[in-house]
Design a protein around this motif. Structure first.
Motif: not given
Lengths: 310, 318
Positions: B244-249, B292-306
């Motif tokens: 679910x975490x991966x899929x949410x990302x 800035x939006x690019x960094x935002x979305x990348x950090x959120x996806x990174x958080x879910x993948x981590x």
């Protein structure tokens, strides 16, 4: 082997048929909607009715389906509403451009992914393992459109090294390929690296590797001759299946960099409701996807001596 | 009323663990992995931003100040700028002051405020779409794995067909046919990722359906529904939480991509994909509005993948 191949081919054809029914239901079954798309929203009811009769849309659905299916098999996908040329012609043209892009991506992504994976999987838990894992998590977390923006910012805005678009308007220019290829490689190589790492780490724990090390073979030889050969079997499937992913990835990248490929065509066709081009693109995409899945299945079975054909 | 066994002693049945508490408890496990902790920290940061958006966003996300078009980060709003609003009492001028800390976008809107509201948009739609995909995927997977037979055949073949589509091609065709809106996005994600979830659930069920507790429930005469959802599903939760975490990302990426392609939520919506799409032309002149939006979305996806990585690591330890 022949029976196995035949089964896979049959399954492939069956999937294609089901997909064609889905595409037909989604885009083609409602004749009035098709007429509106072809003749435009300001056409009169009379024009549409005439068009529907002239193109055989007044027949039963199942008759139309088979007619539609057989003309697609002959390569006749209808005429593009926007470009006024046969849809198959323009799709094939754009598919060639995408093949160039995809080919370059594979040429770089596969060796890079495998190399990183082998380096990480050789010594599980080592510093190089953890760095590779971290790098691949970070790169796969950056969506293609975000890395396209960030790389453009870096290489075009800050450094001024590369052109920002890849429309190839003045003939083919290798410099224009760099950014699209880089974006796609960056997003996908981490996945291959992780698969290779997992496979390599598993092989490195097997008894025959321990034997090879204990009998005093040089470490490089153990890796290259003994471990790699078996560790490459599992990632093979993953690599082939990346072609399927690439068909999605190119939509974003081609749109961003104005590269005249298959993905950009599908997107503009969808936005303009260019219905016959959408159908052609969808069927070609599924054909490529299902074809690569079949190749992956057959190849895996062929490579892995532990699976015998049943 | 307590049961009495043959010897006359009271049988005390062990209390059934509450599945909701079980899921919550497994989230406490993140403390065991540094990677998962980092992921959780970034995730909590974005959730707080999303929840507190009305309080912390300095400006409304759609408020346009023409003087601030493509303004560089840190530009103060010029003195005397006012928003003219027409009310019942007549024309009112509301003065605007302060600083655009992350600059202004193409239409003179504050990038920081839009990013903050964008977090809310993403964190509503991505979990919603993933949730629906899971509802469908879990039900199909339980049916296929537990009932077997023709149900399994039909569902699995159907899943194979949907999964054979290149996923974005599927989204583009579905969304351009039915029109872009929040509901279409949720439905398209459900349709496209439901079969993937079904495959995972089915695999887990095939393993779990032969356990003793399932046999016990069958002997007690429980209904299939009860066995599937109460006996089997809670025991399959481990791998499902990681997935679910991966899929949410992945859904976050999908919503961003759709916004970027102009197929996502309709324009005034400040989600990150839309922000990048709207300011794409300005990548070379005012890069802050897209970077800035690019960094935002990348950090959120990174958080879910981590988080997914960390949870998987923890589950392998046991």
């Amino acid at each position: 082997m022949l029976i196995f191949l035949g089964k896979r081919l049959l399954a492939m054809i069956a999937t294609m048929l089901v997909v064609s029914v889905l595409v037909f239901l989604l885009l083609e079954v409602n004749g009035d909607a098709v007429a509106v798309k072809v003749l435009g929203p300001y056409s009169t009811l009379e024009q549409r009715t005439n068009w529907l009769t002239a193109n055989g849309y007044d027949r039963d659905e199942h008759v139309r389906y088979f007619d539609w299916l057989f003309s697609m098999m002959r390569g006749d996908f209808g005429e593009s509403i926007v470009f006024h040329v046969p849809a198959s012609e323009i799709v094939m043209d754009r598919l060639g451009n995408t093949a160039v892009l995809g080919g370059l991506v594979f040429l770089i992504m596969v060796p890079l992914g495998l190399l990183f994976g082998v380096l990480a999987g050789m010594k599980e838990g080592s510093l190089q393992d953890r760095s590779v894992t971290l790098i691949s998590v970070i790169t796969t977390s950056i969506p293609e459109f975000a890395s396209a923006v960030l790389l453009t910012f870096l290489f075009v805005f800050l450094l001024g090294w590369l052109p920002a678009t890849s429309s190839m308007s003045d003939g083919w220019d290798p410099a224009q390929m760099v950014l699209p290829v880089m974006v796609l490689v960056l997003y996908a190589f981490g996945y291959i690296a992780r698969m290779m790492r997992a496979s390599m780490a598993e092989v490195m724990q097997s008894p025959y590797i321990r034997t090879a090390i204990l009998k005093g073979l040089p470490y490089n030889r153990v890796i290259m001759k003994h471990a790699l050969r078996n560790a490459l079997i599992a990632p093979f499937t993953v690599i082939i299946l990346q072609i399927n992913w690439l068909l999605s990835g190119v939509i974003v990248v081609e749109y961003f960099f104005n590269y005249r490929g298959f993905g950009a065509l599908l997107l503009t066709a969808s936005l303009n409701q260019d219905i016959y081009v959408i159908q052609a693109c969808a069927m070609v995409a599924v054909f490529v996807a299902v074809g690569t899945q079949t190749i992956a299945d057959v190849g895996y079975t062929y490579l892995n001596p532990r699976i015998r054909f049943t | 009323m307590a049961d009495i066994d043959a010897a006359g002693a009271e049988i005390v049945l062990p209390k059934r663990p509450n599945p909701v508490v079980g899921v919550l408890k497994s989230f406490l496990l993140v403390r065991e992995s540094k990677v998962a902790m980092v992921g959780t920290a970034i995730l909590v940061f974005w959730v707080l931003i999303a929840v507190l958006a009305p309080v912390i966003a300095p400006y409304p996300p759609t408020q346009q100040v023409s003087e601030m078009r493509n303004a560089a980060p840190g530009t103060p709003v010029p003195a005397g700028t006012a928003l003219i609003s027409f009310t019942e009492q007549g024309v009112a001028e509301i003065p605007i002051e302060g600083t655009y800390w992350l600059g202004g976008d193409r239409l003179g809107r504050d990038v920081l405020s839009r990013m903050i509201w964008g977090a809310q948009s993403v964190l509503i739609y991505a979990p919603l779409a993933t949730f629906f995909a899971y509802m469908v995927g879990i039900t199909m997977g339980l049916l296929a794995g537990y009932k077997r037979g023709w149900v399994d055949d039909v569902l699995s073949r159907l899943g194979d067909v949907i999964l054979s589509f290149p996923i974005l091609v599927l989204y583009v065709v579905i969304i351009t046919t039915f029109g872009a809106s929040g509901i279409t996005i949720v439905l398209a994600v459900t349709f496209a990722s439901g079969p993937g979830i079904m495959r995972i659930v089915r695999g887990l069920v095939l393993d779990l359906r032969n356990r003793d507790y399932v046999a016990a429930a069958q002997t007690r005469g429980e209904s299939s529904l009860y066995i599937m959802f109460v006996e089997i599903l809670p025991n399959a939760r481990g791998p499902l939480i990681v997935d679910a975490c991966l899929r949410l990302g992945y859904t976050t990426i999908t919503i961003g991509v759709l916004g970027f392609l102009g197929l996502g939520l309709p324009p005034p919506d400040p989600n990150w994909g839309n922000m990048i799409a709207e300011n794409r032309e300005a990548v070379l002149t005012a890069p802050h509005s897209t970077v800035f939006p690019c960094l935002a979305i990348s950090s959120l996806v990174l958080a879910l993948n981590l988080l997914a990585d960390g949870l998987r690591e923890i589950s392998l330890k046991d």
